[in-house]
Design an enzyme around this catalytic site. Structure first.
Site, PDB file in Angstrom:
ATOM      1  N   ASP A  49       0.883  -1.171   0.000  1.00 19.30           N
ATOM      2  CA  ASP A  49       0.000   0.000   0.000  1.00 19.30           C
ATOM      3  C   ASP A  49       0.918   1.219   0.000  1.00 19.30           C
ATOM      4  O   ASP A  49       1.642   1.459   0.979  1.00 19.30           O
ATOM      5  CB  ASP A  49      -0.892  -0.005   1.248  1.00 19.30           C
ATOM      6  CG  ASP A  49      -1.835   1.185   1.287  1.00 19.30           C
ATOM      7  OD1 ASP A  49      -1.576   2.203   0.603  1.00 19.30           O
ATOM      8  OD2 ASP A  49      -2.844   1.111   2.010  1.00 19.30           O
TER       9      ASP A  49
ATOM     10  N   VAL B  48     -15.478  12.194  -7.557  1.00 23.27           N
ATOM     11  CA  VAL B  48     -16.106  13.469  -7.902  1.00 23.27           C
ATOM     12  C   VAL B  48     -16.665  14.119  -6.639  1.00 23.27           C
ATOM     13  O   VAL B  48     -16.931  13.409  -5.671  1.00 23.27           O
ATOM     14  CB  VAL B  48     -17.248  13.252  -8.936  1.00 23.27           C
ATOM     15  CG1 VAL B  48     -16.654  12.910 -10.294  1.00 23.27           C
ATOM     16  CG2 VAL B  48     -18.222  12.187  -8.457  1.00 23.27           C
TER      17      VAL B  48
ATOM     18  N   ALA C 255      -8.007  17.945  -8.197  1.00 18.66           N
ATOM     19  CA  ALA C 255      -7.283  16.960  -7.381  1.00 18.66           C
ATOM     20  C   ALA C 255      -6.383  16.090  -8.261  1.00 18.66           C
ATOM     21  O   ALA C 255      -5.162  16.136  -8.158  1.00 18.66           O
ATOM     22  CB  ALA C 255      -8.271  16.086  -6.601  1.00 18.66           C
ATOM     23  N   TYR C 256      -6.993  15.305  -9.154  1.00 18.88           N
ATOM     24  CA  TYR C 256      -6.214  14.314  -9.915  1.00 18.88           C
ATOM     25  C   TYR C 256      -5.157  14.957 -10.824  1.00 18.88           C
ATOM     26  O   TYR C 256      -3.968  14.646 -10.716  1.00 18.88           O
ATOM     27  CB  TYR C 256      -7.156  13.440 -10.748  1.00 18.88           C
ATOM     28  CG  TYR C 256      -6.438  12.434 -11.623  1.00 18.88           C
ATOM     29  CD1 TYR C 256      -5.850  11.298 -11.078  1.00 18.88           C
ATOM     30  CD2 TYR C 256      -6.353  12.617 -13.007  1.00 18.88           C
ATOM     31  CE1 TYR C 256      -5.190  10.374 -11.880  1.00 18.88           C
ATOM     32  CE2 TYR C 256      -5.700  11.703 -13.818  1.00 18.88           C
ATOM     33  CZ  TYR C 256      -5.115  10.578 -13.250  1.00 18.88           C
ATOM     34  OH  TYR C 256      -4.460   9.672 -14.047  1.00 18.88           O
TER      35      TYR C 256
ATOM     36  N   THR D 214      -2.139  16.477  -9.215  1.00 19.12           N
ATOM     37  CA  THR D 214      -1.167  15.523  -8.651  1.00 19.12           C
ATOM     38  C   THR D 214      -0.219  15.017  -9.734  1.00 19.12           C
ATOM     39  O   THR D 214       0.928  14.686  -9.454  1.00 19.12           O
ATOM     40  CB  THR D 214      -1.820  14.295  -7.970  1.00 19.12           C
ATOM     41  OG1 THR D 214      -2.559  13.525  -8.923  1.00 19.12           O
ATOM     42  CG2 THR D 214      -2.697  14.702  -6.802  1.00 19.12           C
TER      43      THR D 214
ATOM     44  N   VAL E 130      -6.854   5.281 -21.630  1.00 15.58           N
ATOM     45  CA  VAL E 130      -6.941   3.816 -21.613  1.00 15.58           C
ATOM     46  C   VAL E 130      -8.196   3.353 -20.870  1.00 15.58           C
ATOM     47  O   VAL E 130      -8.535   3.893 -19.803  1.00 15.58           O
ATOM     48  CB  VAL E 130      -5.680   3.244 -20.919  1.00 15.58           C
ATOM     49  CG1 VAL E 130      -5.761   1.732 -20.816  1.00 15.58           C
ATOM     50  CG2 VAL E 130      -4.421   3.658 -21.678  1.00 15.58           C
TER      51      VAL E 130
ATOM     52  N   THR F  38      -9.904   1.591 -18.355  1.00 17.77           N
ATOM     53  CA  THR F  38      -9.644   0.896 -17.086  1.00 17.77           C
ATOM     54  C   THR F  38     -10.712   1.307 -16.070  1.00 17.77           C
ATOM     55  O   THR F  38     -11.535   2.184 -16.341  1.00 17.77           O
ATOM     56  CB  THR F  38      -8.259   1.284 -16.501  1.00 17.77           C
ATOM     57  OG1 THR F  38      -8.294   2.671 -16.150  1.00 17.77           O
ATOM     58  CG2 THR F  38      -7.119   1.023 -17.478  1.00 17.77           C
TER      59      THR F  38
HETATM   60  N1  LIG Z   1      -6.561   5.000 -17.620  1.00 20.81           N
HETATM   61  C1  LIG Z   1      -6.110   6.118 -18.211  1.00 20.81           C
HETATM   62  O1  LIG Z   1      -6.670   6.598 -19.218  1.00 20.81           O
HETATM   63  C2  LIG Z   1      -4.894   6.808 -17.672  1.00 20.81           C
HETATM   64  C3  LIG Z   1      -4.434   7.961 -18.338  1.00 20.81           C
HETATM   65  C4  LIG Z   1      -3.301   8.598 -17.874  1.00 20.81           C
HETATM   66  C5  LIG Z   1      -2.629   8.084 -16.762  1.00 20.81           C
HETATM   67  N2  LIG Z   1      -3.106   6.980 -16.124  1.00 20.81           N
HETATM   68  C6  LIG Z   1      -2.362   6.480 -14.962  1.00 20.81           C
HETATM   69  O2  LIG Z   1      -2.108   5.093 -15.134  1.00 20.81           O
HETATM   70  C7  LIG Z   1      -1.927   4.490 -13.843  1.00 20.81           C
HETATM   71  C8  LIG Z   1      -2.741   3.221 -13.728  1.00 20.81           C
HETATM   72  O3  LIG Z   1      -4.104   3.574 -13.805  1.00 20.81           O
HETATM   73  P1  LIG Z   1      -5.221   2.614 -14.427  1.00 20.81           P
HETATM   74  O4  LIG Z   1      -5.915   3.405 -15.451  1.00 20.81           O
HETATM   75  O5  LIG Z   1      -4.653   1.304 -14.755  1.00 20.81           O
HETATM   76  O6  LIG Z   1      -6.215   2.529 -13.186  1.00 20.81           O
HETATM   77  P2  LIG Z   1      -6.770   1.313 -12.291  1.00 20.81           P
HETATM   78  O7  LIG Z   1      -7.194   0.176 -13.142  1.00 20.81           O
HETATM   79  O8  LIG Z   1      -7.735   1.959 -11.359  1.00 20.81           O
HETATM   80  O9  LIG Z   1      -5.473   0.850 -11.488  1.00 20.81           O
HETATM   81  C9  LIG Z   1      -4.941   1.615 -10.442  1.00 20.81           C
HETATM   82  C10 LIG Z   1      -4.071   0.703  -9.623  1.00 20.81           C
HETATM   83  O10 LIG Z   1      -3.515   1.465  -8.543  1.00 20.81           O
HETATM   84  C11 LIG Z   1      -3.695   0.722  -7.355  1.00 20.81           C
HETATM   85  N3  LIG Z   1      -3.668   1.556  -6.157  1.00 20.81           N
HETATM   86  C12 LIG Z   1      -4.438   2.625  -5.869  1.00 20.81           C
HETATM   87  N4  LIG Z   1      -4.118   3.091  -4.649  1.00 20.81           N
HETATM   88  C13 LIG Z   1      -3.136   2.293  -4.173  1.00 20.81           C
HETATM   89  C14 LIG Z   1      -2.393   2.262  -2.971  1.00 20.81           C
HETATM   90  N5  LIG Z   1      -2.622   3.127  -1.982  1.00 20.81           N
HETATM   91  N6  LIG Z   1      -1.437   1.326  -2.812  1.00 20.81           N
HETATM   92  C15 LIG Z   1      -1.201   0.423  -3.796  1.00 20.81           C
HETATM   93  N7  LIG Z   1      -1.893   0.376  -4.959  1.00 20.81           N
HETATM   94  C16 LIG Z   1      -2.842   1.316  -5.134  1.00 20.81           C
HETATM   95  C17 LIG Z   1      -5.015   0.003  -7.541  1.00 20.81           C
HETATM   96  O11 LIG Z   1      -5.135  -1.048  -6.604  1.00 20.81           O
HETATM   97  P3  LIG Z   1      -6.549  -1.529  -5.957  1.00 20.81           P
HETATM   98  O12 LIG Z   1      -7.081  -2.562  -6.905  1.00 20.81           O
HETATM   99  O13 LIG Z   1      -6.132  -2.078  -4.636  1.00 20.81           O
HETATM  100  O14 LIG Z   1      -7.409  -0.309  -5.864  1.00 20.81           O
HETATM  101  C18 LIG Z   1      -4.845  -0.469  -8.980  1.00 20.81           C
HETATM  102  O15 LIG Z   1      -4.061  -1.621  -9.035  1.00 20.81           O
HETATM  103  C19 LIG Z   1      -2.270   5.578 -12.835  1.00 20.81           C
HETATM  104  O16 LIG Z   1      -1.087   6.205 -12.373  1.00 20.81           O
HETATM  105  C20 LIG Z   1      -3.096   6.563 -13.649  1.00 20.81           C
HETATM  106  O17 LIG Z   1      -3.065   7.861 -13.103  1.00 20.81           O
HETATM  107  C21 LIG Z   1      -4.217   6.339 -16.536  1.00 20.81           C
END
Ligand SMILES: NC(=O)c1ccc[n+]([C@@H]2O[C@H](COP(=O)([O-])OP(=O)(O)OC[C@H]3O[C@@H](n4cnc5c(N)ncnc54)[C@H](OP(=O)(O)O)[C@@H]3O)[C@@H](O)[C@H]2O)c1
Length: 245
Positions: free
Chosen positions: A66, A99, A167-168, A171, A201, A203
């Site tokens: 975590d 939100v 927020a997002y 960061t 993406v 997700t």
């Molecule tokens: N999707 C997009 O379009 C997009 C675009 C630009 C950047 N990103 C970036 O890509 C990265 C991955 O995002 P994603 O789209 O794949 O989202 P996602 O499917 O929601 O995955 C996020 C991951 O982060 C983990 N996480 C959150 N808080 C945590 C914590 N305190 N400790 C450990 N793990 C934690 C989640 O684990 P749990 O399952 O335990 O919650 C999950 O495995 C992020 O940095 C996001 O900002 C995504």
């Protein structure tokens, strides 16, 4: 494979690797020959991810992690140290904070929670892993950022880069700034520190509204994780190439 060649394998840790882009970064690095630590806080989802990757014949192991918890991060570092160290760290874990996201509507608690995960979490994990990275042959730190964090793109483009966000997105600007500072500090140590954006993406993060697959999103991070020695340091890129901070 002999015991000796296994010992020489490079090790990578991906935070938040149980699903989404992090899962595909872990899979991609393992397919490239890394031994990959699947960092995830949820035991069930972590075990499922490890099992699925191993079913593909990939060399992965679970790392309880975590990123908001000092003790959890310290335990993860101790586990990796015990298992032989670390060559590549991919800071992927992040949350949006939900939100509302408008700056005028976000609560202080909401902002602090997102900063703690998306920025302080990266610093916490990076600093815990740095002693191992400093000993590695060709260490790399890869920060999973977003073009929504680019102040240049946010202000220069007629169309908005992502929705208004108090927020997002900030960061990710902060994460970009932190990436630059680590890159400057660690340049002399041969550690390349770069940030990337996966594109939009599909997700859980965005209710699967993204237009790219997690595998496509992972590609830029595989590139940054495997940069040659003397490669770019302190850069920000997406699949189209280098992007402005
Ligand atoms: N999707 C997009 O379009 C997009 C675009 C630009 C950047 N990103 C970036 O890509 C990265 C991955 O995002 P994603 O789209 O794949 O989202 P996602 O499917 O929601 O995955 C996020 C991951 O982060 C983990 N996480 C959150 N808080 C945590 C914590 N305190 N400790 C450990 N793990 C934690 C989640 O684990 P749990 O399952 O335990 O919650 C999950 O495995 C992020 O940095 C996001 O900002 C995504």
């Amino acid at each position: 494979m002999t015991e000796n060649s296994t010992a020489k394998k490079k090790t990578a840790l991906v935070t938040g690797a149980n699903k989404g882009i992090g899962y595909e970064i872990a899979a991609g690095l393992a397919r490239l020959g890394f031994r990959v630590g699947v960092g995830a806080r949820d035991t069930g989802r972590r075990d499922d991810a490890v099992q699925k990757l191993r079913a593909e014949g990939l060399d992965v192991f679970g790392v309880p992690l975590d990123v908001t918890d000092d003790a959890s991060v310290a335990a993860a570092a101790a586990q990796l140290e015990e298992q032989g160290g670390l060559d590549v760290l991919v800071n992927n874990a992040a949350i949006t904070g939900g939100v509302p996201q408008e700056p005028s509507k976000v609560s202080a608690d909401q902002v602090l929670r997102v900063v703690d995960t998306n920025v302080v979490g990266v610093i916490r994990v990076t600093n815990a892993m740095l002693p191992m990275l400093r000993r590695a042959g060709s260490p790399r730190i890869v920060n999973v950022s977003s073009t929504v964090g680019s102040l240049t793109l946010q202000t220069a483009q007629a169309e908005a880069v992502g929705p208004i966000s108090g927020a997002y997105s900030p960061t990710k600007s902060y994460l970009n700034a932190v990436t630059v500072q680590y890159a400057k500090e660690l340049a002399g140590a041969g550690i390349l520190v770069n940030a990337g954006c996966p594109g939009y993406v599909a997700t859980d993060l965005n209710g699967h509204r993204g237009t790219r697959t997690p595998e496509q999103g992972a590609a830029v991070f595989l590139h940054l994780a495997t940069l040659p020695d003397g490669g770019p340091n302190g850069t920000f890129r997406d699949e189209a190439g280098t992007q402005p901070w």
